[in-house]
Scaffold this active site. Structure first.
Site, PDB file in Angstrom:
ATOM      1  CD  GLU A 255     103.473  19.140  46.644  1.00 20.74           C
ATOM      2  OE1 GLU A 255     104.145  18.285  46.493  1.00 20.74           O
ATOM      3  OE2 GLU A 255     102.218  19.577  46.560  1.00 20.74           O
ATOM      4  CB  CYS A 294     111.104  16.588  45.633  1.00 22.86           C
ATOM      5  SG  CYS A 294     110.679  17.805  44.747  1.00 22.86           S
TER       6      CYS A 294
HETATM    7  P1  NAP Z   1     113.367  19.658  56.088  1.00 18.73           P
HETATM    8  O1  NAP Z   1     114.526  19.600  56.875  1.00 18.73           O
HETATM    9  O2  NAP Z   1     112.386  18.978  56.441  1.00 18.73           O
HETATM   10  O3  NAP Z   1     112.794  21.434  55.925  1.00 18.73           O
HETATM   11  C1  NAP Z   1     111.943  21.930  55.349  1.00 18.73           C
HETATM   12  C2  NAP Z   1     111.751  23.241  55.933  1.00 18.73           C
HETATM   13  O4  NAP Z   1     111.156  23.098  57.290  1.00 18.73           O
HETATM   14  C3  NAP Z   1     113.012  24.150  56.002  1.00 18.73           C
HETATM   15  O5  NAP Z   1     112.594  25.631  55.674  1.00 18.73           O
HETATM   16  C4  NAP Z   1     113.074  24.067  57.678  1.00 18.73           C
HETATM   17  O6  NAP Z   1     113.766  25.129  58.141  1.00 18.73           O
HETATM   18  C5  NAP Z   1     111.736  24.010  57.983  1.00 18.73           C
HETATM   19  N1  NAP Z   1     111.627  23.575  59.429  1.00 18.73           N
HETATM   20  C6  NAP Z   1     112.280  22.460  59.808  1.00 18.73           C
HETATM   21  N2  NAP Z   1     111.719  22.144  61.240  1.00 18.73           N
HETATM   22  C7  NAP Z   1     110.758  23.156  61.499  1.00 18.73           C
HETATM   23  C8  NAP Z   1     109.855  23.388  62.603  1.00 18.73           C
HETATM   24  N3  NAP Z   1     109.974  22.856  63.633  1.00 18.73           N
HETATM   25  N4  NAP Z   1     109.231  24.465  62.749  1.00 18.73           N
HETATM   26  C9  NAP Z   1     109.008  25.064  61.305  1.00 18.73           C
HETATM   27  N5  NAP Z   1     109.857  24.816  60.106  1.00 18.73           N
HETATM   28  C10 NAP Z   1     110.721  24.010  60.263  1.00 18.73           C
HETATM   29  O7  NAP Z   1     113.684  19.377  54.667  1.00 18.73           O
HETATM   30  P2  NAP Z   1     114.941  19.841  53.729  1.00 18.73           P
HETATM   31  O8  NAP Z   1     116.049  19.103  54.107  1.00 18.73           O
HETATM   32  O9  NAP Z   1     115.120  21.314  53.659  1.00 18.73           O
HETATM   33  O10 NAP Z   1     114.521  19.553  52.287  1.00 18.73           O
HETATM   34  C11 NAP Z   1     114.823  17.874  51.922  1.00 18.73           C
HETATM   35  C12 NAP Z   1     113.597  17.258  51.770  1.00 18.73           C
HETATM   36  O11 NAP Z   1     112.680  17.654  51.282  1.00 18.73           O
HETATM   37  C13 NAP Z   1     113.881  16.080  50.810  1.00 18.73           C
HETATM   38  O12 NAP Z   1     113.365  15.026  51.539  1.00 18.73           O
HETATM   39  C14 NAP Z   1     112.969  16.108  49.743  1.00 18.73           C
HETATM   40  O13 NAP Z   1     112.512  15.060  49.046  1.00 18.73           O
HETATM   41  C15 NAP Z   1     111.829  17.028  50.204  1.00 18.73           C
HETATM   42  N6  NAP Z   1     111.449  18.133  48.964  1.00 18.73           N
HETATM   43  C16 NAP Z   1     110.304  17.825  48.366  1.00 18.73           C
HETATM   44  C17 NAP Z   1     109.828  18.598  47.365  1.00 18.73           C
HETATM   45  C18 NAP Z   1     108.504  18.501  46.826  1.00 18.73           C
HETATM   46  O14 NAP Z   1     107.962  19.398  46.006  1.00 18.73           O
HETATM   47  N7  NAP Z   1     107.830  17.387  47.002  1.00 18.73           N
HETATM   48  C19 NAP Z   1     110.735  19.717  46.830  1.00 18.73           C
HETATM   49  C20 NAP Z   1     111.981  19.782  47.499  1.00 18.73           C
HETATM   50  C21 NAP Z   1     112.459  18.969  48.455  1.00 18.73           C
HETATM   51  P3  NAP Z   1     115.131  25.160  58.628  1.00 18.73           P
HETATM   52  O15 NAP Z   1     115.870  25.125  57.311  1.00 18.73           O
HETATM   53  O16 NAP Z   1     115.492  26.603  59.165  1.00 18.73           O
HETATM   54  O17 NAP Z   1     115.183  24.019  59.374  1.00 18.73           O
END
Ligand code: NAP
Length: 515
Positions: A255, A294
């Site tokens: 997602e 999102c």
């Molecule tokens: P993100 O930076 O991609 O992080 C998402 C998750 O991935 C976090 O738990 C992060 O942990 C983890 N992560 C990052 N690098 C990783 C790695 N190398 N290995 C394992 N886990 C890793 O996204 P975000 O900033 O939290 O969220 C914002 C984005 O999410 C926006 O683009 C939004 O559109 C999208 N979103 C989509 C939905 C949907 O349902 N489609 C819902 C909500 C948000 P850490 O925090 O520890 O880095």
């Protein structure tokens, strides 16, 4: 305070310094989160062998009953969760309710529909298939729970709902959950998991959490595990390419981000009730959770002749949104979650500005109530207008994860549909029209690029659930850049945690298997 991790049936603090979790209004450190020293491989194995086994010994109805008890425990503590959401996420009371109450409501929903699956350990699909001339040789399809662990990697913006919209489905299916919330807001997820663990409702090993770190978690996936990721498309692409993920072929649901649209029909006249409902919905979508949803509306398609009227009405509405400390009287919008997100949003805004003009907001200096704007993480609600959407690119590919949206004038229905597809796949779209023929054409034309469409006319304009609100009855997910995943959607949600198998046998055997 150091947030403890719950793995292998024990609370363990990370042995590293961890990452600071801050209050985005004051900058105060609320806690640290880290999972240094935690044996992730052993923790995942404990979940599979102890949690999975115990959950699968129960029937769907029994697991649904446990979900009901989880609802009771969480409902008794909502005030505490709301306070954490305000402190760690900068949520207003409304924002916190969407996350906290929305999460609990989702569990309640799955507890209720899960009960309908009864005292069974697997799902037999209805219908038999005759395969050859021999009527005695038939096939049926059954679905059995996966024997691995469900690894849920969540985004920062919904630390409660993100946890429960996934966990309730996996637990109902009989698959243990291992959650890794986004570090920045893991405080709320951890508090909820802690209350459920302490209430001793779920079998040991069926719910685990690590707060902070864990970026090597997927190095330990095994066959029959399932990974559900919510976050940016960039992180999703990196994790999907993990050699262990590729080698084991585990299911990987994504997602990701999305340039969700709202489309105003040409039949809707400025000043009409439906026009006003459209303006209200756009303003709500831009400012709820400071635009960090999102599903929030990023692109607003409006007939070219009505774009000025929309710009004026929307600006008037945004003007009334008071920004500031969510605990202060009258504040309607809080800050972004942290400085990193504020920087990312400002960078994205700068990109959009290369193709647009600012209609409202867009300034780096603006008034905030009861907060120091220089230290806090606010972003002014910003409405942009792109005069040439057919030749623009950034407005169709740049998601600013904040209170920012762009007006896109369209010349014809065909052009509106073409421009919509330039978003490359979205989670949610909304269409505001009283014209049934146009509504039907828009549904068909926009469906291949959307996971969900909300079609609003005057008869439902005051009663619909909202463009950005994900309902557990409907699927959530979208094609293309939205990740191509699918969650929720009533009992359909269980498919992701089951293996469907065709059983070809004699008529008596397949009939008995179907029960
Ligand atoms: P993100 O930076 O991609 O992080 C998402 C998750 O991935 C976090 O738990 C992060 O942990 C983890 N992560 C990052 N690098 C990783 C790695 N190398 N290995 C394992 N886990 C890793 O996204 P975000 O900033 O939290 O969220 C914002 C984005 O999410 C926006 O683009 C939004 O559109 C999208 N979103 C989509 C939905 C949907 O349902 N489609 C819902 C909500 C948000 P850490 O925090 O520890 O880095």
């Amino acid at each position: 305070m150091k947030l403890a991790n719950y793995v292998s049936g024990q609370w363990i603090e990370g042995n590293d310094a961890g990452t600071a979790l801050v209050n985005p209004v004051s900058g105060e450190t609320l806690a640290t989160a880290g999972s240094g020293g935690v044996d992730l491989q052993a923790a995942l194995q404990f979940a599979r062998s102890t949690g999975g086994k115990a959950l699968r010994a129960l029937t769907y109805a029994q697991r649904a009953e446990l979900l009901g008890k989880v609802v009771e425990v969480l409902s008794a503590n909502t005030e505490k969760y709301h306070q954490i959401a305000v402190a760690n996420s900068g949520n207003t009371a409304v924002d916190a309710a969407i996350d906290v109450d929305g999460g609990i409501g989702t569990i309640k929903y799955f507890a209720a529909i899960g009960a309908s699956l009864g005292d069974k350990h697997f799902i037999a699909e209805p219908g038999l298939e005759r395969l050859t001339r021999d009527k005695n040789f038939q096939a049926c399809h059954i679905q059995t729970p996966l024997k691995g662990v469900a690894i849920h990697i969540n985004a920062f913006n919904f630390p409660s709902w993100g946890l429960w919209e996934k966990a309730s489905v996996a637990l109902l299916a009989g698959v243990p959950v291992f959650v890794k919330p986004a570090t920045a807001t893991s405080m709320l997820t951890q508090a909820m998991v802690k209350d459920v663990v302490e209430a001793n409702i779920l079998p040991t090993g069926s719910l685990s959490i690590i707060c902070g770190g864990g970026h090597n978690l997927l190095d330990f996936v095994e066959f029959n595990d399932v990974v559900f990721f919510t976050g940016s498309a960039e992180t999703a692409a990196k994790l999907k390419a993990n050699p262990r993920v590729v080698e084991t072929g585990v299911r990987f649901n994504v997602e990701a981000d999305s340039l969700n649209l709202s489309l105003l029909g040409d039949d809707v006249e400025p000043g009409s009730p439906l026009f006003d409902a459209f303006i209200k919905e756009i303003a709500k979508e831009m400012t709820t959770k400071a635009g960090q949803k999102c599903t929030a509306i990023r692109r607003i398609f409006v007939p070219a002749g009505k774009v000025d009227a929309v710009a004026e009405a929307l600006s008037a509405r945004l003007q009334k949104v008071a920004l500031g400390n969510p605990t202060a009287e009258g504040v309607r919008m809080g800050p972004l979650v942290n400085k990193a997100q504020q920087r990312a949003a400002l960078d994205g805004l700068a990109k959009l500005k290369t193709e647009t003009e600012v209609v409202f907001g867009g300034s780096e200096s603006f008034e905030v109530i009861d907060a120091d704007a220089a230290h806090a993480c606010f972003l002014q609600p910003t409405l942009l207008k792109c005069n040439d959407p057919a030749n623009a690119e950034r407005v169709h590919d740049t998601e600013v994860f904040g209170p920012v949206a762009t007006l896109l004038p369209y010349q014809s229905e065909e052009q509106a549909f073409e421009l919509a597809a330039k978003g490359g796949g979205s989670l949610a779209g909304s269409i505001f029209t009283n014209d049934d023929e146009f509504a039907a054409r828009a549904c068909v034309e926009l469906s291949s690029s959307h996971g969900r469409l909300l079609v609003v006319d005057e008869s439902i304009m005051a009663s619909h659930s909202g463009h950005g609100i994900v309902m557990p009855q409907c699927v959530h997910g979208g094609p293309g850049r939205a990740g191509g995943g699918e969650e929720l959607g009533g009992l359909r949600a269980l498919n992701a945690y089951h293996q469907r198998t065709a059983i070809q046998a004699n008529l008596d055997r397949v009939t008995k298997l179907q029960g």
